[in-house]
Design a protein around this motif. Sequence first.
Motif, PDB file in Angstrom:
ATOM      1  N   ASP A 182       0.866  -1.188   0.000  1.00  0.00           N
ATOM      2  CA  ASP A 182       0.000   0.000   0.000  1.00  0.00           C
ATOM      3  C   ASP A 182       0.892   1.224   0.000  1.00  0.00           C
ATOM      4  OD1 ASP A 182       0.861   0.493   2.604  1.00  0.00           O
ATOM      5  OD2 ASP A 182      -0.885  -0.434   3.520  1.00  0.00           O
ATOM      6  N   GLU A 183       0.285   2.396   0.095  1.00  0.00           N
ATOM      7  CA  GLU A 183       1.122   3.593  -0.080  1.00  0.00           C
ATOM      8  C   GLU A 183       2.108   3.820   1.063  1.00  0.00           C
ATOM      9  OE1 GLU A 183      -2.039   6.874   1.660  1.00  0.00           O
ATOM     10  OE2 GLU A 183      -1.728   6.711  -0.516  1.00  0.00           O
ATOM     11  N   ILE A 215       5.914   1.243   0.122  1.00  0.00           N
ATOM     12  CA  ILE A 215       6.388   1.222  -1.268  1.00  0.00           C
ATOM     13  C   ILE A 215       7.792   0.595  -1.296  1.00  0.00           C
ATOM     14  CG2 ILE A 215       6.993   2.654  -3.271  1.00  0.00           C
ATOM     15  CD1 ILE A 215       4.080   2.980  -2.812  1.00  0.00           C
ATOM     16  N   THR A 220      -0.315   0.147  -6.190  1.00  0.00           N
ATOM     17  CA  THR A 220      -0.052  -0.733  -5.051  1.00  0.00           C
ATOM     18  C   THR A 220      -1.029  -1.897  -5.079  1.00  0.00           C
ATOM     19  OG1 THR A 220      -1.625   0.410  -3.619  1.00  0.00           O
ATOM     20  CG2 THR A 220       0.649   1.235  -3.628  1.00  0.00           C
TER      21      THR A 220
END
Length: 329
Positions: free
Chosen positions: A145-146, A149, A172
């Motif tokens: 997910d953000e 990364i 993602t």
Amino acid sequence: MKLGSFVMDRPVFLAPMAGVTDKAFRETVRSLGGEYVWTEMISDKALSFRNPRTVRMLDPEGEASPRIVQLFGAEAHSMAKAAEICQHYGADVIDINMGCPTLKIVKNGEGSALLRDIERAQKIASAVVRAVDLPVTVKMRLGWDETEIVVKELGRRLEAVGVSMLTLHARTREEFYSGRANWQWIKELKESVGIPVIGNGDISRPEDARRMLEETGCDGVMIGRGALGNPWLPFRAQHFVRTGRLTGEPSWHNRSEVASAHFERLLRYKGEKIGLKEMRKHAAWYVKGFRQAAQLREKIMQVKEPDGMLEILKGLGNYQGDYQGDYQA
Ligand SMILES: Cc1cc2nc3c(=O)[nH]c(=O)nc-3n(C[C@H](O)[C@H](O)[C@H](O)COP(=O)(O)O)c2cc1C
């Protein structure tokens, strides 16, 4: 760019798509001038058990090189074994799936679950590289997910163990297919590694392919959803990227002929029952942009015999309207 012994000039690849890029679809894309195609993702375990359906998914007989086969799995040992089997059956390149977001896959530690365990991802890649005399590539996403990364770190680790090319779907795992792919990461990955990087995400027209190459400096691009019901797109994008000239949209007559030939291939490779069932979704994509698409789709879903399906597909050739069905990202 080079991939093993294959030299490619800004290649446009057809993306691996489960349930879509089978032999019949790959041949259809190639018959229209698409040069570079990918198999669907294939389970390492099912392949190791020589599951007949899985072995058929791999069958590259009669297909031009490079034959790129994608594997998914969570264990280095069985991925290496599956890669050997692919080599035995004539694969030219082994690609490892590190991007599939589906729950069924990630709960087994496969696909994009590997983005959360980059040690394991690296071990798998290393084992596959050592198991075969073929180039090994990886297709991945940005991270889970953000907040997680990993693309650059993972890219460098994969390069270090001998991976020959990276494809990045610039989303993602948590994004699945929503929002817009963030192409900036393709640029950053390209700047972080020395091996070729292929950009992927939201190419729906030939112009998008060129824009991605220009904006990110990537070595080639890959097209997924844009090719659904539109097997012309990989060639059209390739031609535009190389020559700057746009070839016209296929006519309805042409669409009808190509869809019918696609169906005939499906019947040949999968038989009447499965061929007809699988053609329903392709046919529904092919009629996108057709004025009476909704009614036609209903007919497509109800048709019980191959002849009925062929009649619908042939009927597309009589349509005179403009095509308005380009996939919109
Ligand atoms: C129906 C479907 C099946 C897919 N199956 C696979 C797969 O087997 N392996 C894989 O790496 N990606 C798979 N993907 C992801 C695509 O390869 C691609 O990364 C994604 O669709 C983004 O590209 P696009 O915006 O051009 O569609 C699939 C996508 C779709 C829509």
